[in-house]
Design a protein around this motif. Structure first.
Motif, PDB file in Angstrom:
ATOM      1  N   GLY A 201       0.818  -1.202   0.000  1.00 24.18           N
ATOM      2  CA  GLY A 201       0.000   0.000   0.000  1.00 24.18           C
ATOM      3  C   GLY A 201       0.851   1.251   0.000  1.00 24.18           C
ATOM      4  N   VAL A 202       0.283   2.356  -0.497  1.00 25.78           N
ATOM      5  CA  VAL A 202       0.949   3.662  -0.492  1.00 25.78           C
ATOM      6  C   VAL A 202       0.094   4.647   0.291  1.00 25.78           C
ATOM      7  N   TRP A 203       0.726   5.629   0.919  1.00 24.87           N
ATOM      8  CA  TRP A 203       0.020   6.606   1.735  1.00 24.87           C
ATOM      9  C   TRP A 203      -0.662   7.641   0.853  1.00 24.87           C
ATOM     10  N   ASN A 204      -1.989   7.696   0.942  1.00 24.66           N
ATOM     11  CA  ASN A 204      -2.799   8.650   0.203  1.00 24.66           C
ATOM     12  C   ASN A 204      -2.943   9.916   1.046  1.00 24.66           C
ATOM     13  N   ILE A 205      -2.377  11.025   0.587  1.00 26.60           N
ATOM     14  CA  ILE A 205      -2.373  12.256   1.374  1.00 26.60           C
ATOM     15  C   ILE A 205      -3.788  12.770   1.611  1.00 26.60           C
ATOM     16  N   LYS A 206      -4.655  12.662   0.606  1.00 22.85           N
ATOM     17  CA  LYS A 206      -6.009  13.196   0.731  1.00 22.85           C
ATOM     18  C   LYS A 206      -6.829  12.447   1.774  1.00 22.85           C
TER      19      LYS A 206
ATOM     20  N   ALA B 131      -5.521  10.316   4.072  1.00 25.46           N
ATOM     21  CA  ALA B 131      -4.702  10.007   5.251  1.00 25.46           C
ATOM     22  C   ALA B 131      -4.803   8.526   5.615  1.00 25.46           C
ATOM     23  N   SER B 132      -4.658   7.689   4.601  1.00 32.31           N
ATOM     24  CA  SER B 132      -4.720   6.241   4.813  1.00 32.31           C
ATOM     25  C   SER B 132      -3.931   5.551   3.698  1.00 32.31           C
ATOM     26  N   TYR B 133      -3.704   4.252   3.870  1.00 33.57           N
ATOM     27  CA  TYR B 133      -2.998   3.487   2.848  1.00 33.57           C
ATOM     28  C   TYR B 133      -3.985   2.928   1.822  1.00 33.57           C
ATOM     29  N   ASP B 134      -3.570   2.960   0.561  1.00 34.98           N
ATOM     30  CA  ASP B 134      -4.345   2.387  -0.537  1.00 34.98           C
ATOM     31  C   ASP B 134      -3.567   1.224  -1.141  1.00 34.98           C
ATOM     32  N   PRO B 135      -4.229   0.126  -1.521  1.00 35.93           N
ATOM     33  CA  PRO B 135      -3.525  -0.957  -2.207  1.00 35.93           C
ATOM     34  C   PRO B 135      -3.011  -0.509  -3.572  1.00 35.93           C
ATOM     35  N   ILE B 136      -1.764  -0.838  -3.877  1.00 36.86           N
ATOM     36  CA  ILE B 136      -1.205  -0.546  -5.197  1.00 36.86           C
ATOM     37  C   ILE B 136      -0.655  -1.798  -5.874  1.00 36.86           C
TER      38      ILE B 136
END
Length: 256
Positions: A132-137, A139-144
């Motif tokens: 996962g990568v940190w989504n700034i908008k 404020a959580s991790y998204d699967p990539i």
């Protein structure tokens, strides 16, 4: 320096053409599983509907997760375990209850390391690791990325996220879905290259010339899009660069 930003913008004529096809902006990030195997894209990180301008930002901050669901094209990846923030070179185990724990096994430098899996999920032969990568908008991790290799009890693994990012146009909200190929030409760019080395800034803009150009192509520019959102502006200076995939054409934009 650890933030990357891409703004997708369209002129009215191109936006209308894209919307008529019911397309959305799809974006994915590159991950490697071995030094000997080429890295790959296999999850749609985000899908965005047409708009004059849409900005996506992420931090170079990654995490490990896992799922018991077998990944195949069109399947939406859902995390079964918790996200474990992980820096390059760190190593984490999955304990007998499915929780992440710091591993006594030294991690490979430059990689996110799964030291050992001590967990067995009921009814399946093994689990699949998710990056996962940190989504700034949000404020959580998204699967990539999801490892399609089934990892049984006792397995180890390593992953190396790259700052290469790919995007294309395709119908439907595909956020979090597994894919192996795109339905329209994709382009890609390495976001480890600063747009402004003097300030160590990584901000770029992109636009798809669907109706405003006879040869239909992606263009990119350094920094935010021009205020007038014209694609391309009369003052654009075109310089083709080899960027991998179907390369966008870089243009210098007058900010207006």
């Amino acid at each position: 320096a650890d933030t990357r930003t891409l703004t997708w913008y369209e002129s009215k004529i191109d936006n209308d053409a894209i919307k008529a096809n019911n397309w959305k902006f799809q974006i994915a990030k590159l991950v490697a599983t071995s030094p000997n195997v080429p890295p790959t894209y296999n999850i749609v990180w985000q899908s965005k509907a047409t708009a004059p301008a849409t900005t996506l930002s992420w931090k170079v901050q990654y995490a490990l997760g896992w799922t018991a669901d077998a990944p195949s094209d069109g399947v939406t990846v859902r995390i079964t375990g918790n996200w474990q923030p992980c820096n390059l070179g760190e190593s984490y185990d999955i304990d007998t209850d499915g929780y992440w724990a710091s591993s006594p096994t030294a991690g490979e430098q430059g990689w996110l390391n799964v030291g050992k899996i001590y967990y067995s999920y009921p009814g399946v032969q093994g689990i699949h690791i998710v990056v996962g990568v940190w989504n700034i908008k949000t404020a959580s991790y998204d699967p990539i990325f999801v490892d399609k290799t089934t990892l049984p009890h006792g397995s180890s693994a390593q992953y190396q996220p790259h700052e290469n990012t790919s995007w294309w146009l395709q119908g439907g909200d595909l956020t979090g879905q597994v894919f192996s190929q795109t339905q329209s030409p994709s382009t890609s760019f390495d976001f480890s290259v600063p747009s402004d080395p003097s300030t160590n800034t990584y901000e770029y803009s992109t636009s798809y010339l669907m109706a405003s150009s006879p040869d239909q192509k992606w263009i990119m520019s350094k920094g935010p899009p021009p205020t007038y959102l014209t694609a391309p502006p009369p003052s654009a200076k075109f310089a083709a660069l080899t960027l991998g995939g179907s390369p966008p054409v870089f243009v210098e934009l007058d900010p207006g």
